[in-house]
Design an enzyme around this catalytic site. Structure first.
Site, PDB file in Angstrom:
ATOM      1  N   ASP A   1       0.927   4.584  11.120  1.00 24.98           N
ATOM      2  CA  ASP A   1       0.444   4.022   9.859  1.00 24.98           C
ATOM      3  C   ASP A   1       0.655   5.001   8.704  1.00 24.98           C
ATOM      4  O   ASP A   1       0.537   6.218   8.874  1.00 24.98           O
ATOM      5  CB  ASP A   1      -1.049   3.706  10.012  1.00 24.98           C
ATOM      6  CG  ASP A   1      -1.657   3.116   8.758  1.00 24.98           C
ATOM      7  OD1 ASP A   1      -1.187   2.048   8.333  1.00 24.98           O
ATOM      8  OD2 ASP A   1      -2.594   3.728   8.199  1.00 24.98           O
TER       9      ASP A   1
ATOM     10  N   GLU B   1       5.641   2.889   9.563  1.00 25.33           N
ATOM     11  CA  GLU B   1       5.347   2.101   8.365  1.00 25.33           C
ATOM     12  C   GLU B   1       5.613   3.033   7.180  1.00 25.33           C
ATOM     13  O   GLU B   1       4.755   3.802   6.776  1.00 25.33           O
ATOM     14  CB  GLU B   1       3.896   1.617   8.354  1.00 25.33           C
ATOM     15  CG  GLU B   1       3.616   0.680   7.194  1.00 25.33           C
ATOM     16  CD  GLU B   1       2.230   0.838   6.593  1.00 25.33           C
ATOM     17  OE1 GLU B   1       1.836  -0.026   5.796  1.00 25.33           O
ATOM     18  OE2 GLU B   1       1.541   1.821   6.888  1.00 25.33           O
TER      19      GLU B   1
END
Length: 724
Positions: A403, A456
């Site tokens: 993330d 990401e």
């Protein structure tokens, strides 16, 4: 006997070296004495076999000491304790046991190169000298005293102070009789002797259900053996289509107070659903322990503990095993970028900025009000790298989606001028974070080569998914955030305006093979006022559904692996809410069931067609037919497999039918219609090619010598497979 100063320090819970006083000690005259601190005791004997020696009370608060005659060949003993309430117990003395950490472990921890620190830090059930108990170890180099506290010692920090291993800054203690299920924390005094809030164990393998915050003693899960099947399923040239899920809101039990499903219920429902829908992988929003439901797991404080919301850690292993039995992989969202500021967590763990950067210009996330890991500290990198390996090895998951990678790579991420500190070279890149990311990917590649990592990463940082030896960051895949943004922006436009924004659908192919991309329609696109996927689409109800079906067809035809968030597969009407189930009742309506049927068929077509996945990450797998027909909002291209397979994809993003449309094709033969998003089975108008196939004519079109004649449906994507 202990000095007055040592006695005062023990009684007040401030002694920095309890093993120098407590336990057995050989005096200069050759005599052995035993010292024990047992608050609430009124009498203590040292017991070895049939022999017993009373210890004299040195302080009424529970400090006992006296000489014993332990055999040199068998110095083991126990303590028979008479308590103030009149009861007696026979206990082991924690201070008679030797060090927990071996010299090599201590060296590797100090160096920051221990691949599996989770095997020795935290709470490790074990036997020492034939005695069952738990070894506790915690890194806190700047504390002046650390104690284990829990139900087993009335949460009293005076009772079990730990030994400091100065060579690595780790405090350790073996507690006999403490076993599985015991609740515990660490109590620390900072370097100035101030009492800190009791801290949960950073390496805890299990934790209490929120709002409780204690850690729980648990066994280390056994290593899940590597699998050649999983390696093949996770490869760059494999078909990968991911169903992203927030477990707490996928499905709930309204008849039981709207409770969440546990791991076994999810294994029995979610796994078969993903399998039936044709998804190859599940991606779970973070399942490591986190205090606040509203963070969706992205503000985690228990990186090694599967959240108690769904049951115990063994339940997660069963879930992953059940998924693999069904041929479905499991990817976990992993959050090494930041952590919340809760006092019982990692923040100022030993009274200093231990895990986080000290300067808020480096160590505080303004967007999320969280703290940023100090990637320049070897022990912190070791903590995080070890955690990545822990999930992959001990739970057998197929990969980690990392993330907020962009927030790690750039020191000025979401900061104004003057709010960030340049790197040592004067630039904006976080060189320590970049080194950390590379280290994670190198360790995963060496130790768990069957697994994949996904970034990401929302910027144009180069070579994110290229090997580190070639100058890249080493991820296997990168989320294509640019493609997602551009194409959703296009689809939100009224079709009458799309002709002037045609490049929003084609620009992604300019850079489509610069990285190994995954096309993400994730939770972030259907929350915080962005509306659902269906709500983004313009027009009346029929056009909204047709637009969405056409977009999904384009996405599955486009190069790159696929990811779709739960609820999007049946055109959920409202945006996602983490505290409620997705709207399964919509499937009672034909148009929503039709979209679900389309996604299922797209997955099946994709997985059955090497032309659509075999060269997902290779420019040789793609060829434009026509990317310039902006006036009619038409796009056409061919996907190619390594074995000569070809799939033609034709997209019409206008609500008009083009009857008798001639399209150039790269090879003579017959082009069979394999999927049409306008089919009546999906809720469409059922315009399509007569007889479901078109044979080529020797008529030039679109720069090709051969062409086919088609009826192009409105707001639709059609797939044609070539046979010679």
């Amino acid at each position: 006997m202990p000095s007055a100063e040592a006695s005062r320090a023990l009684l007040s819970g401030r002694h920095a070296d309890p093993f120098s006083v407590l336990g057995p000690h050989r005096r200069p005259d050759g005599q052995t004495t035993v010292c024990a601190f047992l608050p609430g005791a009124v009498g203590v004997q040292v017991v070895a076999g049939a022999q017993a020696w009373p210890l004299a009370m040195q302080q009424p608060e529970g400090l006992f000491e006296g000489p014993v005659r332990l055999p040199a060949h068998a110095p083991h003993y126990q303590l028979r304790v008479r308590w103030s309430g009149g009861t007696e117990s026979l206990i082991e003395d924690p201070y008679r046991f030797g060090p927990l950490l071996g010299e090599l472990d201590a060296w590797l921890l100090g160096e920051g190169s221990h691949l599996r620190p989770f095997e020795i830090l935290g709470a490790v059930p074990r036997d020492m000298d034939g005695v069952a108990g738990t070894g506790f170890a915690v890194w806190a180099p700047n504390a002046s005293r650390v104690s284990v506290v829990g139900d087993f010692n009335f949460w009293d920090g005076r009772r079990h102070p730990m030994r400091l291993r100065r060579e690595c800054g780790v405090w350790e203690l073996f507690l006999p009789g403490v076993g599985h299920g015991a609740r515990y924390k660490f109590e620390l005094l900072d370097r100035d002797g101030r009492l800190l809030p009791q801290k949960a164990d950073p390496y805890a393998r299990r934790a209490e259900l929120r709002p409780a915050t204690a850690s729980i003693v648990a066994d280390l899960p056994a290593t899940v053996p590597p699998s050649s099947e999983r390696a093949a399923a996770n490869a760059l040239d494999a078909p990968i289509t991911v169903y992203e899920v927030h477990l707490g809101s996928w499905r709930r039990k309204p008849e039981e107070g709207n409770r969440w499903l546990d791991w076994d219920e999810l294994a029995a429902t979610l796994v078969p659903y993903a399998q039936d829908m044709g998804f190859t992988h599940l991606e779970l929003l973070p399942v490591s322990e986190h205090p606040f439901d509203g963070s969706w797991g992205y503000q985690t404080l228990g990186l090694f503990a599967p959240t108690a919301r769904y049951g115990d850690p063994a339940g997660l292993r069963r879930f992953v095993a059940r998924a693999h039995e069904a041929g479905v992989g499991v990817i976990l969202d992993w959050v090494p970028a930041h952590f919340p500021t809760d006092a019982w967590g990692l923040a100022q763990f030993d009274g200093t900025h231990l895990y986080e950067y000290a300067d808020p210009r480096e160590g505080f996330h303004n967007d999320w009000n969280t703290l940023i890991y100090n990637f320049g500290r070897t022990e912190v990198r070791n903590f995080l790298v070890g955690n990545a390996l822990y999930w992959l090895e001990r739970f057998g998951v197929d990969g980690l989606r990392v993330d907020a990678v962009a927030s790690m790579l750039y020191r000025d991420y979401s900061r104004k001028a003057g709010e960030w500190i340049p790197n040592a070279q004067g630039g904006r890149e976080n060189l320590e974070a970049i080194a950390f990311v590379k280290r994670v990917n190198e360790v995963v590649g060496a130790e768990r080569p069957q697994a994949m990592t996904l970034a990401e990463e929302s910027t144009a940082y180069p070579a994110v998914s290229r090997p580190t030896y070639a100058g890249g960051l080493g991820f296997h895949f990168k989320w294509n955030m640019g493609w997602m943004h551009d194409t959703l922006q296009y689809m939100a436009r009224d079709p009458i305006h799309r002709a002037w924004h045609h490049s929003e659908m084609t620009f992604g192919l300019v850079y489509a093979f610069n990285e190994n991309f995954m096309l993400p329609i994730s939770h972030d696109e259907v929350v915080h006022g962005k509306g659902s996927m269906l709500a983004k689409m313009p027009g009346d109800r029929w056009q909204q559904l047709a637009n969405l079906r056409a977009y999904y067809g384009y996405m599955w035809g486009h190069p790159g692996k696929k990811l779709l968030f739960m609820g999007c597969e049946f055109a959920q009407e409202r945006e996602w809410a983490f505290d409620a189930s997705i709207d399964w009742h919509l499937l009672q309506q034909a148009e929503h069931a039709g979209v679900q049927r389309l996604v299922r068929d797209l997955n099946r077509l994709y997985r059955a067609s090497p032309a659509l996945y075999g060269q997902d990450c290779d420019a040789a797998g793609f060829e434009w037919i026509d990317h310039g027909d902006a006036a009619r909002s038409l796009l056409s291209f061919v996907r190619k497999g390594r074995g000569g397979q070809m799939m033609l994809v034709l997209c019409n993003f206008a609500p008009v039918v083009h009857a008798g449309f001639r399209l150039g094709v790269p090879a003579a033969g017959r082009w069979h219609e394999r999927l049409n998003t306008d089919s009546r089975f999906y809720g469409g108008s059922n315009v399509g090619t007569p007889l479901g196939a078109a044979s080529t004519d020797a008529l030039p079109a679109h720069g090709r010598a051969h062409s086919i004649l088609l009826d192009v449906p409105p707001l639709a994507t059609v797939f044609f497979e070539w046979t010679a």
